[in-house]
Design a protein around this motif. Structure first.
Motif, short mmCIF file in Angstrom:
data_model
loop_
_atom_site.label_atom_id
_atom_site.label_comp_id
_atom_site.label_asym_id
_atom_site.label_seq_id
_atom_site.Cartn_x
_atom_site.Cartn_y
_atom_site.Cartn_z
N PRO A 1 0.71 -1.17 0.05
CA PRO A 1 0.04 -0.05 -0.08
C PRO A 1 0.83 1.53 0.12
CG PRO A 1 -0.85 -1.42 1.65
CD PRO A 1 0.67 -2.03 1.26
N LYS A 2 2.05 1.28 0.47
CA LYS A 2 2.91 2.43 0.43
C LYS A 2 3.49 2.59 -0.92
CE LYS A 2 6.67 4.81 2.91
NZ LYS A 2 7.85 4.67 4.02
N CYS A 3 4.02 1.37 -1.52
CA CYS A 3 4.81 1.65 -2.76
C CYS A 3 3.77 1.68 -4.06
CB CYS A 3 5.82 0.66 -2.93
SG CYS A 3 7.07 0.76 -1.70
N VAL A 4 2.43 1.35 -3.64
CA VAL A 4 1.54 1.13 -4.52
C VAL A 4 1.59 0.39 -5.60
CG1 VAL A 4 -0.50 2.41 -5.72
CG2 VAL A 4 0.76 3.58 -3.53
N THR A 5 2.09 -0.99 -5.54
CA THR A 5 2.41 -1.82 -6.42
C THR A 5 2.39 -3.29 -6.04
OG1 THR A 5 4.32 -2.46 -8.06
CG2 THR A 5 5.09 -1.95 -5.93
N ASP B 1 -6.01 1.12 -3.51
CA ASP B 1 -4.56 0.89 -3.62
C ASP B 1 -3.61 1.09 -2.47
OD1 ASP B 1 -5.20 -0.61 -6.00
OD2 ASP B 1 -4.43 0.89 -7.31
N LYS B 2 -4.06 2.08 -1.65
CA LYS B 2 -3.30 2.58 -0.51
C LYS B 2 -3.68 2.17 0.70
CE LYS B 2 -1.83 7.01 -3.10
NZ LYS B 2 -1.64 8.26 -2.97
N GLY B 3 -4.56 1.09 0.75
CA GLY B 3 -4.99 0.08 2.01
C GLY B 3 -6.12 1.34 2.51
N HIS B 4 -6.76 2.00 1.79
CA HIS B 4 -7.91 2.51 2.79
C HIS B 4 -9.13 1.92 2.27
CE1 HIS B 4 -4.88 5.56 3.09
NE2 HIS B 4 -5.72 6.15 4.08
N ILE B 5 -10.26 2.04 2.97
CA ILE B 5 -11.52 1.25 2.59
C ILE B 5 -12.17 1.89 1.64
CG2 ILE B 5 -13.71 0.37 3.65
CD1 ILE B 5 -11.21 -1.00 4.96
N ASN B 6 -12.66 1.58 0.54
CA ASN B 6 -13.20 2.12 -0.40
C ASN B 6 -14.84 2.17 -0.28
OD1 ASN B 6 -14.17 -0.56 -1.24
ND2 ASN B 6 -12.72 -0.96 -2.86
N GLU B 7 -15.74 2.39 -1.36
CA GLU B 7 -17.14 2.58 -1.34
C GLU B 7 -17.70 1.29 -1.08
OE1 GLU B 7 -15.69 1.55 -5.86
OE2 GLU B 7 -15.02 2.99 -4.20
N PHE B 8 -17.06 0.07 -1.07
CA PHE B 8 -17.85 -1.08 -0.68
C PHE B 8 -17.85 -1.45 0.88
CE2 PHE B 8 -16.42 -2.11 -4.91
CZ PHE B 8 -17.84 -2.24 -5.88
N VAL C 1 3.46 -3.56 6.18
CA VAL C 1 3.01 -5.01 6.12
C VAL C 1 2.21 -5.14 4.76
CG1 VAL C 1 0.74 -6.30 7.02
CG2 VAL C 1 2.22 -5.03 8.40
N VAL C 2 2.28 -6.09 4.07
CA VAL C 2 1.95 -6.56 2.83
C VAL C 2 0.30 -6.82 2.60
CG1 VAL C 2 2.03 -7.97 0.71
CG2 VAL C 2 4.37 -7.27 1.71
N GLU C 3 -0.47 -6.43 1.80
CA GLU C 3 -1.87 -6.63 1.76
C GLU C 3 -2.03 -7.62 0.59
OE1 GLU C 3 -5.16 -6.87 3.55
OE2 GLU C 3 -3.77 -5.33 4.24
N PRO C 4 -2.63 -8.71 0.75
CA PRO C 4 -3.05 -9.54 -0.31
C PRO C 4 -4.38 -8.92 -0.88
CG PRO C 4 -2.86 -11.03 1.49
CD PRO C 4 -2.90 -9.30 1.97
#
Length: 880
Positions: free
Chosen positions: A182-186, A302-309, A354-357
């Protein structure tokens, strides 16, 4: 042999290491030309990342490669060691981005092109540093063939492979679970994840059964992902939940109905036996979702924030959302309990996040079809792992391989050769298209992603040799011979090179994979910045010289095993270099070229000459065999033992009487033996200690202008002096014994003493012929061989040696009481050994289970100790 100037009086590697390397480069010793009359031997250097300076792991890796390449070069192979560097896509981008941030510059503000200019500036600087460090290590690489993964010719190979795989239907674009930073956005690879044990929690949550007052209890370590749950799974064999499969649950806080499904993935013994399934945020859940056709709901951006869902939690960072969700679960009565739990958490090794799947649209390579030929190649022995046990690691990964995510959301790297048209057409091409092949529009947009770094490095063994062009180098040097690398990248790099080589060229990229371990600190810990236990190899070189560092890294090193770095061992290695230096100076100061030429064909060798030549000859054979088997640590230990002990400590001392004597022929013969043994020793040592061996060799020898291009010593079947070796072993053991006795009694070397030798028949010739050696090296006034020891005078010190007993009349040189004290200690020691052997032989378990040879060996030891004890007791009695 022409006259050479003497070596400096003191060993100082700073005086010659840099100078020597410049000469090697000027003479182009490391730049082989294609020669069909010579057999090639090729090593392609694992490319270090351009993210900083080389560390001890690189130093080990390069030392092992250099040993092999120098060995093969000396054996007459056309040896190529091709160096290069890796662009390290994400690591370099993070480094440069951080450097810019220190100056108040943001990557996105300056744009892609300007940012890439900054990266190229970084690249040029750090490639120069790496080259310098490789030279300081003494690596015999061919810099005229140096490669970089972002070179245009290698970029061409990368694009060619991508397009080829796409046209073959092996590259596709799809939505799948990927490791996401989420930090490197990749997306990132498994190789870029560092797992650490972390203290966490299991949150136990009630999932109500629709239409009833019942509920299922599930446990999760990531409550924030429950927003994307699309099912709860149980094991089909679990009797507790059989009647619930197919029924619906109400997802807490979200109030969405989700089914209860049955799947073998669920472990009945773990947790509650009921598992929440979130296909868009967990790799295992993703596979379960595919099997049950579940909806994939991605609830993070992509940045680890909760989206519209994520409903009311939209916009919250993932850990903020976790706190809010847990609090709401508690308020609404869904939270059963919180249980502490230690588990492994994956961190991005570049930024520490921390990596996010997360499910995302990426480019993938279908792996199953590519993996099978690569598995077969190893099973058929076309590529061998050293040690063999690493084949299991290779098979395990290859046989369970998943499709490979090759796209990265970065700017630095090989840009994916795909263009999109507004009409929906996708164009995959090695060359930039001018217009859309479908609608003719020239409004095309290239994919903004770059390829995974491992995609380009998978082509390294052949892209570096000019592929896809049919170059002379490629035809001659491919497939390469040996890959030297660490065991930690078998899956990420080694396996990918194997299937890439087979798929693109029809041949394995290398015949051998020589695995080495990690360099750890003296306590066995991994070296890291956080522990502050890292060691800069250049500092070690500055203090001790490159040869000492290289020697230390190989000493005791077994294939595939980790090694520990001890500063004391580097100092010990430098002491060894100093010993060689001083011994070489002594030899060179005493050699007489005229006498050497006069007696160069004379074979009238002394006992010491035959002994050293025979040992040296056997050493050549054994070291060559060890090197061929990749037993580099064993080879080096044998060379070290020979040079330090047999050559320096014994042979040089044994022949000093000859050097200082008047016998011209003896001197001429001995000079030639000294010269031969020294040059051979230097040649055997050269692959691991190239600088000191070159400096001494070029002062000593002119058969070749450099030891680097000299011929590897050959085993000579005609040199076999087994009798001399046996005889000399009696003499050496006798001298050692006499020296020890005198040292224990503080008898000064200047006080000579007669030696009476009562020896076995097979040792009589040795003791008779070795009288001069005893006189010079054991302070013996004379050596008398006696046939009977029954009438020996009193006041004799005795010692049991190999082949018999030696007696020294001490007269008034020693105190009688001290001698009795020494003998009594020897008696106690022998009695203890006898007791140990008898205890062992009385143990029925040992006698019945141990091999017969081992039992017989113990019996022989017991008899030997008893004989020695009888002799000691006799001496004690004679002194009373």
């Amino acid at each position: 042999m022409t006259e050479k100037k003497n070596l400096n009086t003191t060993y100082n590697p700073k005086e010659f290491e840099e100078r020597i390397y410049k000469v090697w480069e000027e003479k182009k010793y490391f730049t082989p030309k294609v020669d069909k009359n010579k057999k090639p031997y090729t090593i392609i250097m694992p490319p270090p990342n351009i993210t900083g300076k080389l560390h001890l792991g690189h130093a080990l890796d390069n030392t092992l490669q250099d040993m092999l390449i120098r060995f093969k070069r000396m054996q007459g192979y056309n040896a190529l060691w091709l160096p290069g560097e890796d662009h390290a896509s994400i690591a370099t981008e993070v480094k440069v981005e951080n450097e810019l941030l220190k100056k108040g510059i943001k990557k996105k503000e300056i744009g892609r092109e300007a940012f890439l200019e900054k990266v190229w500036e970084w690249t040029d600087e750090y490639r120069d540093r790496i080259r310098s460090q490789i030279k300081q290590m003494g690596c015999s690489v061919d810099f005229t063939r140096e490669s970089f993964t972002m070179d245009e010719r290698l970029n061409k190979a990368v694009k060619h492979v991508f397009v080829k795989l796409y046209e073959e239907g092996l590259v596709y674009q799809g939505n799948r679970i990927t490791n996401w930073c989420p930090k490197c956005v990749t997306a990132i690879s498994d190789a870029e994840i560092e797992h650490k044990e972390q203290q966490g929690n299991f949150w136990h949550i009630k999932y109500p059964l629709v239409g009833t007052d019942r509920y299922l209890e599930i446990a999760t370590t990531r409550p924030e992902t429950m927003l994307g749950d699309t099912a709860v799974a149980v094991n089909p064999k679990d009797e507790r939940y059989k009647d619930l499969v197919g029924k619906m649950l109400l997802l807490p806080l979200v109030n969405r109905e989700i089914p209860i499904i049955a799947d073998d993935y669920v472990d009945m013994e773990f947790g509650t036996g009921a598992v929440k399934i979130t296909p868009a945020h967990d790799p295992n859940d993703y596979e379960v979702g595919k099997r049950h056709n579940l909806k994939e709901i991605k609830v993070m951006d992509d940045k680890g924030h909760i989206n519209e869902f994520g409903g009311k939690y939209k916009g919250l960072e993932r850990y903020e959302a976790r706190k809010a969700i847990v609090e709401d679960l508690k308020k609404e009565g869904y939270l059963v309990k919180i249980k502490e739990h230690v588990h492994n958490v994956g961190f991005h090794d570049r930024c520490g996040i921390v990596v996010e799947p997360i499910i995302s649209k990426q480019w993938y390579v279908k792996m199953e079809g590519l993996a099978q030929p690569a598995i077969k190649a190893v099973k058929d022995g076309k590529t061998k792992f050293i040690p063999e046990r690493f084949e299991k690691v290779y098979y395990n990964w290859m046989e369970n391989i998943q499709d490979w995510c090759i796209s990265r959301q970065l700017w630095w790297g090989h840009r994916i050769p795909v263009w999109y048209c507004q009409c929906g057409e996708i164009i995959v091409s090695e060359d930039t298209p001018n217009c859309c092949s479908k609608c003719g529009s020239n409004n095309l947009k290239q994919d903004s992603d770059v390829l995974d770094t491992w995609f380009s490095s998978a082509l390294w063994p052949f892209s570096t040799l000019g592929w896809p062009e049919k170059t002379e180098d490629l035809e001659y040097f491919y497939p390469t011979d040996t890959l030297v690398t660490g065991y930690d990248i078998i899956f990420f790099w080694v396996a990918r090179m194997v299937f890439s080589g087979i798929h693109n060229l029809g041949e394995v990229p290398f015949k051998n994979v020589f695995m080495h371990g990690m360099v750890r600190d003296s306590e066995g810990r991994k070296m890291s910045k956080s522990l502050g236990n890292g060691v800069d190899p250049l500092e070690v070189i500055d203090n001790y010289g490159a040869d000492a560092l290289r020697f230390m890294l190989v000493t005791g090193n077994a294939p595939g095993n980790d090694i520990r770095f001890y500063p004391e061992r580097v100092e010990s290695a430098r002491n060894f270099a100093n010993k060689i230096w001083n011994a070489s100076r002594f030899v060179m100061m005493n050699l007489d070229e005229e006498l050497m030429n006069k007696y160069k064909d004379c074979k009238e060798y002394s006992l010491a000459d035959k002994w050293i030549l025979s040992n040296m000859n056997r050493l050549v054979k054994e070291v060559t065999e060890n090197m061929d088997k990749f037993e580099l640590g064993i080879a080096l230990q044998k060379i070290y033992d020979f040079i330090w002990t047999e050559f320096c400590d014994w042979y040089i001392e044994l022949v000093k009487p000859v050097l200082y004597g008047e016998d011209e022929k003896q001197k001429g013969v001995t000079f030639n033996v000294l010269y031969r043994v020294l040059t051979t020793s230097l040649q055997l040592l050269h692959p691991v200690m190239p600088f000191i061996t070159e400096e001494i060799y070029t002062h000593l020898n002119n058969e070749y202008e450099s030891i680097t291009i000299s011929s590897w010593p050959q085993y000579d079947e005609s040199i076999s002096y087994e009798k001399s070796e046996i005889e000399m072993s009696y003499i050496i053991e006798g001298i050692k014994g006499l020296r020890n006795v005198r040292a224990e009694m503080n008898v000064p070397p200047s006080r000579k003493a007669k030696v009476l030798a009562y020896v076995l028949d097979e040792a009589k010739e040795a003791f008779a012929g070795g009288k001069t050696y005893f006189e010079k090296l054991a302070s013996a006034s004379e050596v008398e061989i006696i046939k009977d020891k029954s009438n020996l005078p009193d006041n004799l010190v005795s010692l049991v040696v190999k082949g018999g007993e030696l007696f020294i009349p001490l007269l008034d040189l020693v105190d009688k009481e001290k001698e009795l004290e020494r003998l009594n200690k020897e008696k106690e020691k022998l009695q203890s050994e006898i007791e140990r052997v008898e205890k062992k032989l009385s143990n029925e378990k040992f006698v019945s289970k141990a091999p017969e040879a081992v039992v017989e060996e113990e019996k022989a030891k017991g008899e030997k100790y008893k004989t020695m004890l009888d002799a000691v007791l006799g001496r004690i009695e004679s002194l009373k």
